[in-house]
Structures are given as structure tokens and as C-alpha cells.
Write an enzyme that holds these catalytic residues in place. Structure first.
Site, PDB file in Angstrom:
ATOM      1  CG  ASP A 148      -0.395  -0.190   2.546  1.00  0.00           C
ATOM      2  OD1 ASP A 148       0.933  -0.564   2.694  1.00  0.00           O
ATOM      3  OD2 ASP A 148      -0.870  -0.125   3.461  1.00  0.00           O
ATOM      4  CE  LYS A 183       2.597   8.462   4.143  1.00  0.00           C
ATOM      5  NZ  LYS A 183       2.457   8.332   5.719  1.00  0.00           N
ATOM      6  CG  ASP A 220       6.055   6.034   6.061  1.00  0.00           C
ATOM      7  OD1 ASP A 220       5.908   7.185   5.520  1.00  0.00           O
ATOM      8  OD2 ASP A 220       6.138   5.497   7.225  1.00  0.00           O
TER       9      ASP A 220
HETATM   10  P1  IMP Z   1       7.360   1.445   5.971  1.00  0.00           P
HETATM   11  O1  IMP Z   1       8.105  -0.031   6.324  1.00  0.00           O
HETATM   12  O2  IMP Z   1       7.811   2.423   6.852  1.00  0.00           O
HETATM   13  O3  IMP Z   1       7.989   1.931   4.568  1.00  0.00           O
HETATM   14  O4  IMP Z   1       6.064   1.339   6.274  1.00  0.00           O
HETATM   15  C1  IMP Z   1       5.262   0.790   5.261  1.00  0.00           C
HETATM   16  C2  IMP Z   1       4.186   0.350   6.059  1.00  0.00           C
HETATM   17  O5  IMP Z   1       3.540   1.318   7.021  1.00  0.00           O
HETATM   18  C3  IMP Z   1       3.026   0.300   4.867  1.00  0.00           C
HETATM   19  O6  IMP Z   1       2.866  -1.102   4.279  1.00  0.00           O
HETATM   20  C4  IMP Z   1       1.625   0.630   5.723  1.00  0.00           C
HETATM   21  O7  IMP Z   1       0.967  -0.410   6.258  1.00  0.00           O
HETATM   22  C5  IMP Z   1       2.354   1.560   6.839  1.00  0.00           C
HETATM   23  N1  IMP Z   1       2.008   2.911   6.506  1.00  0.00           N
HETATM   24  C6  IMP Z   1       2.866   3.842   6.467  1.00  0.00           C
HETATM   25  N2  IMP Z   1       2.222   5.079   6.354  1.00  0.00           N
HETATM   26  C7  IMP Z   1       1.177   4.942   6.612  1.00  0.00           C
HETATM   27  C8  IMP Z   1      -0.267   5.738   6.165  1.00  0.00           C
HETATM   28  O8  IMP Z   1       0.031   6.953   5.918  1.00  0.00           O
HETATM   29  N3  IMP Z   1      -1.204   5.177   6.432  1.00  0.00           N
HETATM   30  C9  IMP Z   1      -1.501   3.793   6.681  1.00  0.00           C
HETATM   31  N4  IMP Z   1      -0.625   3.032   6.761  1.00  0.00           N
HETATM   32  C10 IMP Z   1       0.761   3.557   6.585  1.00  0.00           C
HETATM   33 MG    MG Z   2       1.765  -2.488   5.163  1.00  0.00          MG
END
Ligand code: IMP
Ligand code: MG
Length: 175
Positions: A100, A131, A103
Site C-alpha cells: 500500500d 512518501k 514510507d
Molecule cells: P515502512 O516500512 O515504514 O515503509 O512502512 C510501510 C507500511 O507502513 C505500509 O505498508 C503501511 O502499512 C504502513 N503505513 C505507512 N504510512 C502509512 C499511512 O499513512 N497510513 C496507513 N499506513 C501507513
Molecule cells: Mg503495510
């Protein structure tokens, strides 16, 4: 519910973009890629994406993994946990990981490495939302639905503390 919810992307905008992504993917990955969706956030996106891929002549196989780097809050813990694994033998497959949101990059980096270890010939990545300003690891997705600034988004499968996944559109929330 104390948060304020603002529509960011409508159903029509999402449908149009998902179709364009599927067309791009169909041209790049051949007729039988193996799609691995990341639970839970990507389940709605992955479901729409494989049906859009079908409309572009693709016959994917499908699996899911559940990895988490989030608690109930809005910040990545940096620690990735593998909760549910996907099937093991990916020898010779073109694997497309679908998430999805990209981040910090912790989840997708872990997923790509994990799928390579299972023998995938090539692992490419598709995220609905990117993002870039939040990245702490040097990863870029191959296919990106929408780039967004540093907002917390929900709907279309994405949650805030397990709520809002059912929204058919994408919204941002502010406390
Ligand atoms: P990362 O591992 O920090 O890249 O985070 C990725 C995961 O965090 C995604 O797969 C989402 O499930 C969750 N996530 C990050 N940002 C958001 C947001 O704005 N809304 C909802 N879930 C988020
Ligand atoms: Mg996720």
C-alpha cells in the site's frame, strides 16, 4: 472517532491510476508474473490490480505475506516482523511485490530481500502510495500509484489503528 477525515483521492482517480499501472506492468513483466501482496494494507489494491492486469492479458499467480513494522501508532518502529510467510519455491519466477505505502522503506526492503532468498528470478515492486520524504532506507519502487507528501492516509485497505480500511476512496486524517 476524534480525527478529521479529508478525501485525497476519489474512487474514479484510483481506478484510472490502477489501470495505468496494470498496463505498464503487463508490458514489463510478461504474461505470468507471481504477485505477492503485503497484508493487510495492500489487500484491496492487490485485488483491483490483478483484475486490471487481467484486462491487459496477464494471468498472474497470487500470494500474500504479512510483515509488520507498525504498532497502532503512525511511526515505523524500524523493526520488521514476518508474521505470515508466502510459499517457498519461487525459482525462475518474475515476482511483483505489491504494498500500500512506501514510507520509511523498512517493510519493502525486507520483503524484496526475503523473496530473492526464495529463488525469485527478478523481484519488482509496486506501491499505491509513495512518501519519498519519509525514507530512511535507499529503496525506490518500480511502479508507483501516487506520490504524496507527509500525510497519514487511510482507506482503500489502509488503516489508522485498524480503522478506515473499508473506505472505497483514499483520505488523509488529522488529529
Ligand atoms: P515502512 O516500512 O515504514 O515503509 O512502512 C510501510 C507500511 O507502513 C505500509 O505498508 C503501511 O502499512 C504502513 N503505513 C505507512 N504510512 C502509512 C499511512 O499513512 N497510513 C496507513 N499506513 C501507513
Ligand atoms: Mg503495510
Amino acid at each position: 472517532m476524534t480525527e478529521k477525515v479529508f478525501t485525497l483521492l476519489t474512487e474514479a482517480q484510483i481506478t484510472k491510476r490502477v489501470n495505468a499501472l496494470a498496463e505498464e506492468i503487463a508490458a514489463d513483466l510478461g504474461p505470468e508474473p507471481h504477485v505477492v501482496g503485503l497484508f493487510k494494507g495492500a489487500f484491496v489494491f492487490a485485488a483491483d490490480l490483478i483484475r486490471a492486469m487481467h484486462r491487459h492479458g496477464v494471468e498472474p499467480t497470487m500470494d500474500f505475506m504479512h510483515i509488520s513494522s507498525y504498532g497502532d501508532g503512525t511511526e515505523s518502529s524500524g523493526q520488521v516482523e514476518l508474521n505470515i510467510d508466502c510459499r517457498d519455491n519461487l525459482e525462475g519466477r518474475q515476482v511483483l511485490v505489491v504494498d500500500d505505502i512506501l514510507d520509511s522503506g523498512n517493510s519493502l526492503t525486507f520483503a524484496v530481500e526475503h523473496l530473492k532468498k526464495k529463488g525469485a528470478e527478478r523481484v519488482t515492486t509496486c506501491v499505491l502510495m509513495d512518501k519519498p520524504s519519509r525514507r530512511t532506507l535507499p529503496i525506490k519502487a518500480d511502479y508507483i500509484g501516487f506520490q504524496v507528501p507527509n500525510l497519514f492516509v487511510v482507506g482503500y485497505g489502509m488503516d489508522y489503528a485498524e480503522r478506515y480500511r473499508e473506505l472505497p476512496y483514499i483520505a488523509s486524517i488529522r488529529k
